[in-house]
Design a protein around this motif. Structure first.
Motif, PDB file in Angstrom:
ATOM      1  N   ALA A 217      -1.122  10.725   3.159  1.00 15.80           N
ATOM      2  CA  ALA A 217      -1.409  11.116   3.874  1.00 15.80           C
ATOM      3  C   ALA A 217      -0.223  11.537   4.754  1.00 15.80           C
ATOM      4  O   ALA A 217       0.195  12.775   5.427  1.00 15.80           O
ATOM      5  CB  ALA A 217      -2.457  11.520   4.530  1.00 15.80           C
ATOM      6  N   SER A 218      -0.009  10.302   4.630  1.00 23.32           N
ATOM      7  CA  SER A 218       1.426  10.464   5.708  1.00 23.32           C
ATOM      8  C   SER A 218       2.398   9.062   5.436  1.00 23.32           C
ATOM      9  O   SER A 218       2.326   7.821   6.110  1.00 23.32           O
ATOM     10  CB  SER A 218       0.704   9.796   7.379  1.00 23.32           C
ATOM     11  OG  SER A 218       1.364   9.863   8.561  1.00 23.32           O
ATOM     12  N   PRO A 219       3.250   9.850   4.835  1.00 23.19           N
ATOM     13  CA  PRO A 219       4.163   8.534   3.633  1.00 23.19           C
ATOM     14  C   PRO A 219       5.366   8.779   4.481  1.00 23.19           C
ATOM     15  O   PRO A 219       6.624   8.962   5.029  1.00 23.19           O
ATOM     16  CB  PRO A 219       4.093   9.053   2.944  1.00 23.19           C
ATOM     17  CG  PRO A 219       4.651  10.943   3.384  1.00 23.19           C
ATOM     18  CD  PRO A 219       3.196  11.055   4.451  1.00 23.19           C
ATOM     19  N   TYR A 220       5.204   8.277   6.100  1.00 20.57           N
ATOM     20  CA  TYR A 220       6.201   7.480   7.394  1.00 20.57           C
ATOM     21  C   TYR A 220       6.300   6.002   7.427  1.00 20.57           C
ATOM     22  O   TYR A 220       5.013   5.281   7.999  1.00 20.57           O
ATOM     23  CB  TYR A 220       6.197   8.695   8.090  1.00 20.57           C
ATOM     24  CG  TYR A 220       5.501   9.911   8.011  1.00 20.57           C
ATOM     25  CD1 TYR A 220       6.879  10.894   7.779  1.00 20.57           C
ATOM     26  CD2 TYR A 220       4.399  10.340   8.558  1.00 20.57           C
ATOM     27  CE1 TYR A 220       6.813  12.298   7.418  1.00 20.57           C
ATOM     28  CE2 TYR A 220       4.373  11.796   7.671  1.00 20.57           C
ATOM     29  CZ  TYR A 220       5.487  12.324   7.738  1.00 20.57           C
ATOM     30  OH  TYR A 220       5.030  14.036   7.351  1.00 20.57           O
ATOM     31  N   VAL A 221       7.444   5.738   7.134  1.00 17.50           N
ATOM     32  CA  VAL A 221       7.590   4.212   7.442  1.00 17.50           C
ATOM     33  C   VAL A 221       8.955   4.207   7.991  1.00 17.50           C
ATOM     34  O   VAL A 221       9.799   4.998   8.173  1.00 17.50           O
ATOM     35  CB  VAL A 221       7.826   3.101   6.517  1.00 17.50           C
ATOM     36  CG1 VAL A 221       6.331   2.964   5.421  1.00 17.50           C
ATOM     37  CG2 VAL A 221       8.771   3.667   5.494  1.00 17.50           C
ATOM     38  N   ALA A 222       8.710   2.995   9.338  1.00 14.36           N
ATOM     39  CA  ALA A 222       9.945   2.695  10.152  1.00 14.36           C
ATOM     40  C   ALA A 222      10.316   0.972   9.499  1.00 14.36           C
ATOM     41  O   ALA A 222       9.571   0.423   9.738  1.00 14.36           O
ATOM     42  CB  ALA A 222       9.952   2.760  11.465  1.00 14.36           C
TER      43      ALA A 222
ATOM     44  N   ALA B   4       0.569  -0.995   0.004  1.00 15.16           N
ATOM     45  CA  ALA B   4      -0.313   0.129   0.097  1.00 15.16           C
ATOM     46  C   ALA B   4       0.614   0.774  -0.408  1.00 15.16           C
ATOM     47  O   ALA B   4       1.096   2.034  -0.637  1.00 15.16           O
ATOM     48  CB  ALA B   4      -1.239   0.321   1.014  1.00 15.16           C
ATOM     49  N   PHE B   5       1.946   1.021   0.627  1.00 12.32           N
ATOM     50  CA  PHE B   5       3.282   2.198   0.968  1.00 12.32           C
ATOM     51  C   PHE B   5       3.501   2.676  -0.825  1.00 12.32           C
ATOM     52  O   PHE B   5       3.842   4.253  -1.166  1.00 12.32           O
ATOM     53  CB  PHE B   5       3.730   1.493   1.262  1.00 12.32           C
ATOM     54  CG  PHE B   5       5.266   3.108   1.981  1.00 12.32           C
ATOM     55  CD1 PHE B   5       5.169   4.682   2.379  1.00 12.32           C
ATOM     56  CD2 PHE B   5       6.931   3.030   1.393  1.00 12.32           C
ATOM     57  CE1 PHE B   5       5.471   4.959   2.197  1.00 12.32           C
ATOM     58  CE2 PHE B   5       7.174   3.649   1.825  1.00 12.32           C
ATOM     59  CZ  PHE B   5       7.595   4.838   2.434  1.00 12.32           C
TER      60      PHE B   5
END
Length: 279
Positions: free
Chosen positions: A129-134, A73-74
């Motif tokens: 809206a929030s393209p943040y991953v770790a 999805a990312f």
């Protein structure tokens, strides 16, 4: 490129693109895709709470099907630069669900897609809206011995090629935009540095947790349906790094410079395979 998609699937997607009925532009007139690619892409904020980052797998430390679904999805969220071209949910479902990919039953496929598509739509909207991953790296040689000149630990993780793992044999390369800024992990406190060095030399090398923000990848005049729904070169910026012990305790934090920097010179490039061999 490490996106190992079945050849039949890839050809089907590309052939669908070839059958587009869009009119050809006049000579010298830019295509809609070219116009879109020239438009400035909005930048995501980088000062968000770390809790807002979604943890995904790089295939080394741990993996769950849910993490793989998040990577699919990312990636789709980053690749979808033109809202008029909706994601190919059949393709995304095949990549994210073994059951969907393997079944030949048309009714079963429709039933599975009816379940998968709303989830994909929700997660794609989230990452747009929030393209943040770790992600957590657990190589034995995440870091090298303490450098007293720099008061920092050299970082090995980002010297070679890097990927996120989506499961089902799908590895997605990412391009680290501030690679030079994450060559070292500064630890000015020598007592803390000594503790980390003791862990490193006793076979308990701290894990490296990296936090990334993605830029929406622009298309180009040669973009295909496959390029649009999926990209093999995810543009990421490292916003935060942590050294974490085996109990999950954060030993040290580092917020690297987030400006784009040139690639490190060839003499400091390392073969990713050598890192994996030491794992």
């Amino acid at each position: 490129m490490k996106v190992m998609v079945p050849a039949v699937l890839l050809m089907a997607v590309l052939s669908a693109c070839d059958k587009s009925e869009a009119p050809n532009p006049e000579p010298g007139e830019p295509t809609k895709t070219e116009v879109a690619s020239r438009a400035p892409q909005p930048k995501a904020a980088t000062n968000v709470p770390l809790e807002q980052y979604v943890e995904v797998s790089n295939g080394i430390y741990s993996f769950t099907p849910e993490q793989g679904f998040e990577v699919i999805a990312f990636n789709a969220a980053i690749s979808q630069v033109d809202p008029k071209l909706p994601p190919d949910f059949d393709l995304l479902a095949r990549l994210s669900s073994k059951d969907y990919d393997r079944t030949q039953d048309a009714f079963k496929k429709r039933e599975l897609l009816a379940t998968l598509q709303p989830k994909l739509e929700e997660r794609i909207a989230h990452f747009q809206a929030s393209p943040y991953v770790a992600t957590v790296y657990a190589y034995k040689n995440n870091i090298e011995g303490y450098d007293f000149t720099r008061n920092a630990f050299p970082i090995n993780v980002f010297k070679g090629d890097n990927s996120l793992f989506a499961g089902n044999g799908v590895l997605l390369d990412y391009r680290l935009k501030n690679k030079a800024a994450v060559s070292f992990f500064p630890v000015a406190d020598e007592s803390l540095a000594q503790r980390i060095e003791m862990l490193r030399t006793s076979g308990k090398t701290p894990r490296l947790k990296a936090y990334f923000v993605a830029d929406r990848k622009p298309t180009n005049s040669n973009a295909s349906a496959f390029n649009h729904y999926f990209t093999d070169d995810i543009p990421l910026t490292a916003t935060h790094l942590q050294l974490v012990d085996r109990d999950g305790t954060v030993l040290a934090d580092y917020a690297p410079d987030q400006s784009s920097t040139p690639q490190p010179s060839s003499e400091v490039q390392a073969n990713a395979a050598s890192i994996i061999d030491d794992f």
